[in-house]
Write a protein that holds these residues in place. Structure first.
Motif, PDB file in Angstrom:
ATOM      1  N   VAL A   1      47.798  46.175  24.609  1.00  0.00           N
ATOM      2  CA  VAL A   1      47.427  47.518  25.045  1.00  0.00           C
ATOM      3  C   VAL A   1      48.611  48.253  25.649  1.00  0.00           C
ATOM      4  O   VAL A   1      48.791  49.454  25.438  1.00  0.00           O
ATOM      5  N   HIS A   2      49.428  47.531  26.392  1.00  0.00           N
ATOM      6  CA  HIS A   2      50.576  48.163  27.042  1.00  0.00           C
ATOM      7  C   HIS A   2      51.487  48.840  26.033  1.00  0.00           C
ATOM      8  O   HIS A   2      52.080  49.904  26.313  1.00  0.00           O
ATOM      9  N   ASP A   3      51.612  48.291  24.856  1.00  0.00           N
ATOM     10  CA  ASP A   3      52.501  48.852  23.839  1.00  0.00           C
ATOM     11  C   ASP A   3      51.983  50.167  23.285  1.00  0.00           C
ATOM     12  O   ASP A   3      52.744  50.909  22.647  1.00  0.00           O
ATOM     13  N   LEU A   4      50.701  50.475  23.499  1.00  0.00           N
ATOM     14  CA  LEU A   4      50.143  51.723  22.999  1.00  0.00           C
ATOM     15  C   LEU A   4      50.440  52.899  23.923  1.00  0.00           C
ATOM     16  O   LEU A   4      50.308  54.045  23.510  1.00  0.00           O
ATOM     17  N   PHE A   5      50.825  52.618  25.142  1.00  0.00           N
ATOM     18  CA  PHE A   5      51.184  53.700  26.051  1.00  0.00           C
ATOM     19  C   PHE A   5      52.491  54.342  25.593  1.00  0.00           C
ATOM     20  O   PHE A   5      53.354  53.666  25.013  1.00  0.00           O
ATOM     21  N   PRO A   6      52.667  55.642  25.874  1.00  0.00           N
ATOM     22  CA  PRO A   6      53.933  56.298  25.514  1.00  0.00           C
ATOM     23  C   PRO A   6      55.124  55.548  26.109  1.00  0.00           C
ATOM     24  O   PRO A   6      55.036  54.988  27.205  1.00  0.00           O
ATOM     25  N   SER A   7      56.236  55.561  25.386  1.00  0.00           N
ATOM     26  CA  SER A   7      57.406  54.782  25.807  1.00  0.00           C
ATOM     27  C   SER A   7      57.919  55.198  27.173  1.00  0.00           C
ATOM     28  O   SER A   7      58.324  54.355  27.973  1.00  0.00           O
ATOM     29  N   HIS A   8      57.917  56.511  27.468  1.00  0.00           N
ATOM     30  CA  HIS A   8      58.429  56.935  28.771  1.00  0.00           C
ATOM     31  C   HIS A   8      57.479  56.507  29.893  1.00  0.00           C
ATOM     32  O   HIS A   8      57.918  56.261  31.020  1.00  0.00           O
ATOM     33  N   LEU A   9      56.183  56.369  29.612  1.00  0.00           N
ATOM     34  CA  LEU A   9      55.258  55.863  30.617  1.00  0.00           C
ATOM     35  C   LEU A   9      55.505  54.384  30.867  1.00  0.00           C
ATOM     36  O   LEU A   9      55.518  53.931  32.020  1.00  0.00           O
ATOM     37  N   GLN A  10      55.730  53.627  29.811  1.00  0.00           N
ATOM     38  CA  GLN A  10      56.043  52.211  29.963  1.00  0.00           C
ATOM     39  C   GLN A  10      57.317  52.018  30.774  1.00  0.00           C
ATOM     40  O   GLN A  10      57.374  51.172  31.680  1.00  0.00           O
ATOM     41  N   SER A  11      58.333  52.818  30.442  1.00  0.00           N
ATOM     42  CA  SER A  11      59.613  52.700  31.147  1.00  0.00           C
ATOM     43  C   SER A  11      59.470  53.033  32.628  1.00  0.00           C
ATOM     44  O   SER A  11      60.010  52.329  33.498  1.00  0.00           O
ATOM     45  N   ASN A  12      58.720  54.103  32.937  1.00  0.00           N
ATOM     46  CA  ASN A  12      58.563  54.510  34.326  1.00  0.00           C
ATOM     47  C   ASN A  12      57.686  53.537  35.116  1.00  0.00           C
ATOM     48  O   ASN A  12      57.882  53.367  36.320  1.00  0.00           O
ATOM     49  N   LEU A  13      56.756  52.899  34.457  1.00  0.00           N
ATOM     50  CA  LEU A  13      55.952  51.892  35.143  1.00  0.00           C
ATOM     51  C   LEU A  13      56.806  50.689  35.531  1.00  0.00           C
ATOM     52  O   LEU A  13      56.642  50.119  36.618  1.00  0.00           O
ATOM     53  N   LYS A  14      57.718  50.304  34.632  1.00  0.00           N
ATOM     54  CA  LYS A  14      58.621  49.198  34.954  1.00  0.00           C
ATOM     55  C   LYS A  14      59.543  49.570  36.115  1.00  0.00           C
ATOM     56  O   LYS A  14      59.796  48.760  37.014  1.00  0.00           O
ATOM     57  N   THR A  15      60.056  50.810  36.091  1.00  0.00           N
ATOM     58  CA  THR A  15      60.919  51.272  37.186  1.00  0.00           C
ATOM     59  C   THR A  15      60.146  51.329  38.496  1.00  0.00           C
ATOM     60  O   THR A  15      60.654  50.921  39.554  1.00  0.00           O
ATOM     61  N   TYR A  16      58.926  51.836  38.421  1.00  0.00           N
ATOM     62  CA  TYR A  16      58.073  51.922  39.598  1.00  0.00           C
ATOM     63  C   TYR A  16      57.822  50.542  40.196  1.00  0.00           C
ATOM     64  O   TYR A  16      57.866  50.357  41.426  1.00  0.00           O
ATOM     65  N   GLN A  17      57.596  49.548  39.352  1.00  0.00           N
ATOM     66  CA  GLN A  17      57.358  48.191  39.831  1.00  0.00           C
ATOM     67  C   GLN A  17      58.559  47.645  40.589  1.00  0.00           C
ATOM     68  O   GLN A  17      58.416  47.015  41.647  1.00  0.00           O
ATOM     69  N   LYS A  18      59.769  47.908  40.079  1.00  0.00           N
ATOM     70  CA  LYS A  18      60.979  47.400  40.727  1.00  0.00           C
ATOM     71  C   LYS A  18      61.300  48.162  42.012  1.00  0.00           C
ATOM     72  O   LYS A  18      61.587  47.555  43.047  1.00  0.00           O
ATOM     73  N   VAL A  19      61.247  49.477  41.924  1.00  0.00           N
ATOM     74  CA  VAL A  19      61.633  50.300  43.079  1.00  0.00           C
ATOM     75  C   VAL A  19      60.618  50.177  44.209  1.00  0.00           C
ATOM     76  O   VAL A  19      60.973  50.274  45.392  1.00  0.00           O
ATOM     77  N   SER A  20      59.337  49.964  43.869  1.00  0.00           N
ATOM     78  CA  SER A  20      58.313  49.854  44.902  1.00  0.00           C
ATOM     79  C   SER A  20      58.606  48.688  45.847  1.00  0.00           C
ATOM     80  O   SER A  20      58.252  48.737  47.032  1.00  0.00           O
ATOM     81  N   HIS A  21      59.252  47.645  45.332  1.00  0.00           N
ATOM     82  CA  HIS A  21      59.610  46.499  46.182  1.00  0.00           C
ATOM     83  C   HIS A  21      60.616  46.922  47.240  1.00  0.00           C
ATOM     84  O   HIS A  21      60.447  46.611  48.440  1.00  0.00           O
ATOM     85  N   TRP A  22      61.661  47.637  46.840  1.00  0.00           N
ATOM     86  CA  TRP A  22      62.681  48.076  47.798  1.00  0.00           C
ATOM     87  C   TRP A  22      62.135  49.143  48.735  1.00  0.00           C
ATOM     88  O   TRP A  22      62.535  49.213  49.902  1.00  0.00           O
ATOM     89  N   MET A  23      61.221  49.978  48.247  1.00  0.00           N
ATOM     90  CA  MET A  23      60.577  50.957  49.118  1.00  0.00           C
ATOM     91  C   MET A  23      59.779  50.249  50.210  1.00  0.00           C
ATOM     92  O   MET A  23      59.839  50.628  51.386  1.00  0.00           O
TER      93      MET A  23
END
Length: 317
Positions: free
Chosen positions: A140-162
């Motif tokens: 299912v994750h692959d069906l999301f738009p590519s920029h949404l997938q990319s931003n979700l990955k960034t959000y996951q990483k940055v949320s830790h440092w936040m």
């Protein structure tokens, strides 16, 4: 200025530090208790899915199916089935509020958002829509738009440092209150407190900038990618207001801690009062006559012959 003045001098930055800590606590514990109407209003981001009805869910699946090529695979079929089943089984809620430690969900009644469930608070939390919306089906994750997938990955990483920045800011504010007690007794204590306050302010700056940019970007991506499917996202004003207020109060407290290290020594200057009967310098001017407060006296006698008897001076009118 005495000890009381010293206490009054550091009282102001101490109060600002406490205010900063309280504001930061509210920003952090928002969306952690479904029974608290106050905390339920504190969130960084809200995803409104109230327009995704049972009929819309089927269209939601159909639209996502069209994102792929003409070939239909098992993942797209599972996605459509999962969305429809989630909505029919009431697993897809009307809205989701995202906080620092977790999220809350509930039903929308008119313009009112009623929270009835909050997730268990965890560290380094990040909002995963696939899991929370019960769409965590293989592929299912692959069906999301590519920029949404990319931003979700960034959000996951940055949320830790936040999260780390917020925790360190909280810890240094607590240390600041403890070290601030030493500022009552000396300017050196104020210097150490100023340093700790500056560090706390630095962590708050990093946390606020990171959270603001991160969630603003995430809301923009959600709206551009999922709005046509009935999903609307927005920022939470209360959480950001509390977080930025904590930073503002910390900046002010740092300034006043620095001021207390330069002024308000707390020492009491000893006042010297003239001692009655103390001796003053005698001036032997005017022919050798000693002067003392306007009175003159004859000079001490000199002896030319030590064997000659000395007759005391007679008083002359």
């Amino acid at each position: 200025m005495g000890r009381a003045g010293r206490v009054a001098c550091i009282g102001l930055p101490y109060l600002f530090t406490i205010g900063s800590l309280v504001a930061l606590i509210f920003a952090g514990i928002g969306s952690t208790d479904e029974d608290s109407s106050t905390l339920n209003k504190i969130y960084f981001m809200r995803a409104d899915l109230s327009n995704v009805t049972a009929a819309e869910a089927s269209n939601f699946g159909d639209r996502l199916l069209n994102l792929t090529s003409n070939a239909m695979n098992n993942a797209t079929e599972e996605l459509a089935a999962a969305i429809e089943e989630a909505e029919k089984a009431s697993e897809l809620r009307d809205f989701y509020d995202v906080g620092l430690f977790g999220y809350c969900e509930g039903e929308k009644k008119g313009s009112t958002f009623d929270v009835d469930f909050c997730s268990k608070p965890v560290g380094s939390f990040w909002f995963n829509p696939l899991v929370v919306w019960h769409l965590n089906v293989s592929g299912v994750h692959d069906l999301f738009p590519s920029h949404l997938q990319s931003n979700l990955k960034t959000y996951q990483k940055v949320s830790h440092w936040m999260f780390v920045a917020y925790v360190l800011a909280f810890a240094t504010l607590v240390v600041q209150l403890l070290v601030g007690i030493s500022a009552i007794f000396s300017r050196i204590g104020s210097i150490f407190t100023t340093i700790v306050s500056a560090v706390a302010t630095g962590f708050l700056i990093a946390a606020n900038i990171t959270s603001t940019v991160l969630f603003a970007t995430l809301v923009g991506v959600f709206n551009s990618s999922l709005k046509e499917y009935g999903v609307k996202s927005s920022l939470g004003a209360n959480a950001f207001a509390a977080s930025w207020l904590a930073l503002a109060l910390s900046l002010v407290s740092t300034f006043f801690w620095l001021f207390s290290s330069c002024c308000c020594s707390g020492r009491t200057e000893a006042r010297r009062s003239p001692v009655q009967g103390s001796y003053e310098k005698v001036d032997f001017g005017n022919g050798g006559a000693a002067s003392h407060h306007g009175h003159t006296s004859a000079p001490a006698p000199t002896f030319t012959n030590t064997n000659t008897a000395y007759e005391p001076y007679r008083h002359q009118g």
